[in-house]
Scaffold this active site. Structure first.
Site, mmCIF file in Angstrom:
data_model
loop_
_atom_site.group_PDB
_atom_site.id
_atom_site.type_symbol
_atom_site.label_atom_id
_atom_site.label_comp_id
_atom_site.label_asym_id
_atom_site.label_seq_id
_atom_site.Cartn_x
_atom_site.Cartn_y
_atom_site.Cartn_z
ATOM 1 C CG ASP A 98 2.947 33.199 -5.580
ATOM 2 O OD1 ASP A 98 2.836 31.977 -5.342
ATOM 3 O OD2 ASP A 98 2.890 33.658 -6.725
ATOM 4 C CG ASP A 272 7.466 39.895 -6.770
ATOM 5 O OD1 ASP A 272 6.897 40.649 -5.967
ATOM 6 O OD2 ASP A 272 6.865 39.318 -7.685
ATOM 7 C CB CYS A 310 26.862 45.608 -18.245
ATOM 8 S SG CYS A 310 26.087 44.198 -17.439
ATOM 9 C CB CYS A 312 26.161 40.558 -17.064
ATOM 10 S SG CYS A 312 25.721 40.759 -18.787
ATOM 11 C CB CYS A 315 27.827 43.104 -21.065
ATOM 12 S SG CYS A 315 26.108 43.626 -21.208
ATOM 13 C CG HIS A 340 22.186 42.847 -19.834
ATOM 14 N ND1 HIS A 340 23.305 43.556 -19.452
ATOM 15 C CD2 HIS A 340 21.180 43.758 -19.938
ATOM 16 C CE1 HIS A 340 22.995 44.837 -19.332
ATOM 17 N NE2 HIS A 340 21.708 44.989 -19.631
HETATM 18 ZN ZN LIG Z 1 25.245 42.954 -19.177
#
Ligand SMILES: [Zn+2]
Length: 394
Positions: A98, A272, A310, A312, A315, A340
């Site tokens: 920015d 963003d 999920c 990730c 998880c 996550h």
């Molecule tokens: Zn997750």
């Protein structure tokens, strides 16, 4: 990077046959970014609690760095010596910075905007300092991000009257000073910022003026500042309709999942927000119904992951019960929830891109809204925004 390649090329892969959603490849010097894309915000070019390796592993393609923080510390001289921010922080993919203006006006008490630039009191020694459009670009040239933002005249979206028009016109004058000062146009693209508050005529005028400049993409600024959602989506829809089809459109400061879905339907490509990592620091995990606060007692014996399907790393290994037990005590909890939450946002964007490619975006939107508002009515502004681009939720 290669001198013969332009700093940005934008190739639309598919457009939704119903709404304004599209999916594209935005080729930048450091990475080919698939849009629509969510850019996590790294304040000092590190996401709070996440490593560049982890971001890459979850296929984060571009992240955002704050010029105000980077320009103060480590500062442009050190970054130039280090060979730019990519090298300095070990991030090989795309970066956007920015201008530093918004941070100053929002963080510093005595910021004042003059034609010359933004004057402010140094938070370190109290001396008067000035950030001009030229200085902002000089710092951003040293940082070396693939996309850099013009310094704009920031006013609160709730401001009315002649100040809004003044800020819009000054923003246009400042983009010319930024383009003039740009030292690395072959490697970095300056995005101008559409301003004009909630005034339709000012927004139109601003787009008209900015699209006469030779630039590779555009941002819509001055939103997500406490305006009514009804005003928010109408301005987004107006601007996306006026901006050229063949260049990326970036809506600044948007990060709630439902807002992302609506804005993609309205034709926005880039987003963003600090929200996913900020809310993680308060112990909140993002799920398809919104977010859950892991500090709540009801998760003490909940042995499911934050979100069941999920993929990730959090998880796969940890339960809500475990996270509940450490969430306000151990910094690792903030890290695990951040992983996550960023993964959640990136997956949401990926799912939208896939649905656009196979002409299933309206179906995706209906399913998403049904899950998100499982216990309540879909808000009226969402229905109206989607209906404006031919997506009916019923
Ligand atoms: Zn997750």
């Amino acid at each position: 990077m290669s001198g013969s390649q332009p700093a940005l090329t934008f190739k639309i892969l598919a457009e939704c046959g119903v709404s304004k959603a599209r999916t594209s490849l935005m080729a930048l010097p450091h990475h080919v970014v698939e849009t629509p894309v969510f850019m996590p915000v790294g304040t000092k070019a590190t996401l709070k609690g996440l490593l560049p390796d982890q971001l890459e592993a979850m296929d984060c393609q571009i992240m955002l760095g704050n010029t105000y923080h980077l320009g103060t510390n480590p500062g442009p001289e050190l970054l130039t010596k280090a060979g730019g921010l990519h090298k300095f922080i070990g991030w090989n993919r795309a970066l956007l910075t920015d201008s530093g203006g918004f941070q100053m006006v929002s963080l510093l008490k005595f910021a004042e905007i003059l034609e010359e630039g933004v004057t402010f009191e140094s938070p370190y020694n109290g001396s008067k300092m000035l950030l001009t459009p030229e200085e902002s670009i000089k710092i951003q040239n040293a940082i070396g991000a693939d996309i850099i933002m013009q310094l704009d005249d920031v006013v609160s979206v709730l401001t009315t009257g002649p100040r809004v028009e003044e800020a819009m016109n000054r923003t246009v004058r400042w983009v010319d000073r930024c383009l003039e000062a740009h030292g690395r146009p072959e490697e970095q693209s300056i995005f101008p910022i559409v301003q004009g508050g909630l005034d339709e005529n000012l927004r139109r005028d601003c787009v008209k003026q900015l699209t006469q400049r030779k630039v590779n993409g555009f941002a819509v600024g001055g939103l997500s500042g406490g305006e009514a959602k009804d005003d928010f989506w109408r301005v987004v829809n107006l601007c996306s309709g006026l901006l050229p089809r063949d260049k990326p459109r970036y809506c600044m400061g948007v990060g709630f999942a439902a807002d992302l879905v609506v804005c993609v339907a309205l034709g926005i490509d880039m987003f963003d927000c600090v929200f996913p990592t900020r809310t993680a620091r308060f112990g909140c995990g993002l799920v398809e119904t919104g977010q859950i606060n892991l500090k709540q007692k009801k998760y003490a014996l909940d042995f499911r992951p934050i979100q069941e399907d999920c993929e990730c790393s959090t998880c796969k290994r940890y339960t809500r019960a475990y996270l509940h037990s450490i969430v306000t005590v151990e910094t690792v909890a903030c890290h695990l929830v951040s992983v996550h939450n960023v993964f959640y946002q990136l997956r949401l964007m990926r799912d939208m891109r896939e649905s656009i490619k196979i002409q299933q975006f309206p179906q995706f939107v209906r399913k998403f809204m049904k899950n998100m508002f499982v216990d309540s009515e879909v808000p009226k502004w969402i229905r109206e925004a989607l209906s404006a681009v031919n997506i009916s939720l019923t």
